[in-house]
Enzyme design. Sequence first.
Site, short mmCIF file in Angstrom:
data_model
loop_
_atom_site.label_atom_id
_atom_site.label_comp_id
_atom_site.label_asym_id
_atom_site.label_seq_id
_atom_site.Cartn_x
_atom_site.Cartn_y
_atom_site.Cartn_z
N SER A 9 0.72 -1.30 -0.06
CA SER A 9 0.14 -0.13 0.00
C SER A 9 0.85 1.33 -0.05
O SER A 9 0.33 2.24 -0.02
CB SER A 9 -0.99 0.02 1.31
N CYS A 10 2.19 1.18 -0.11
CA CYS A 10 2.94 2.52 -0.09
C CYS A 10 4.11 2.30 -0.81
O CYS A 10 5.00 1.17 -0.80
CB CYS A 10 3.38 2.56 1.40
N GLY A 11 4.46 3.13 -1.46
CA GLY A 11 5.64 3.36 -2.45
C GLY A 11 6.80 3.63 -1.99
O GLY A 11 7.71 4.14 -2.56
#
Length: 302
Positions: A115-117
Amino acid sequence: MNRVTQRRRITTFRSTADPRRREDALAGEEPLEIRLGGSAFTVTMRTPGDDFDLVAGFLVSEGVVWEPGQLPSLRYCAGVDESGRQTFNVVEAQLRPGTVLPDTALERHVYTSSSCGICGTASIDAVRKSSRFDLRADTAGVDLEVLLGLPDRLRESQKLFDRTGGVHAAGLFTAGGELLCLREDVGRHNAVDKVVGWALREGRLPLAGTILQVSGRASFELVQKAQLAGIPILAAVSAPSSLAADLADDAGMTLVGFSRGSSLNCYSHPERIRAGSAADTGTGAGAAVDTGPADRSVPAAG
């Protein structure tokens, strides 16, 4: 090879009927370890499939590479699960000799969730990365009707979403609405990385004159990934964040949100969108688009 989907027995409850046991398809989610020169670089959670595109796009997003010659080879490393089967969950990337990793890449932590880059970036100062491509020099224009039709074009091609209902999608389109590449993943940023990685491996960077359509919201990280790939227009079916709009404005990117049906909201550089007479004649870079008050109705699934 890992399966993109997995079957699971579930129980369905309805207020008008007795509970029912059945099988359902779930989107696969597994860790992928990325190694550079034999050393662990990061681990990200992703939907298996198009892993080489994912790794290549991730390296573009980290500012490590920006042309295919800098990434001469990608290969799976040996790894087995508890049943002794190859997992295909470790990819070794060989960089061109002399390639220097940016400090921001060297400071990245080891784990990134689906959910996070940018969760693994070590500091706020390291979040903004410089692009080698000048979006302000990209005079690409797109007709409003073409841009409004892209969410439906994207949704029509979301085969994995049809089966699971649990993945995001990113699609790269020409200014005329031709789909060049579509990728799906449990992670929004992974879907974009897979598109960008495909483009790198095909020798298409910078992606001048193209549109990146995403199925969810437009976050800062997605704007940054599009900027580093040289994409001048990013469109989303849901909202952008304030930081995403700020970065798009600074970078010279056209940022679109709430694109669905007959309206959209443009948050930066609307001059690339041709509406009304400009679209009819095909002249100029286009007129600024005013869609009225911001539309915040519930976005389409996907």
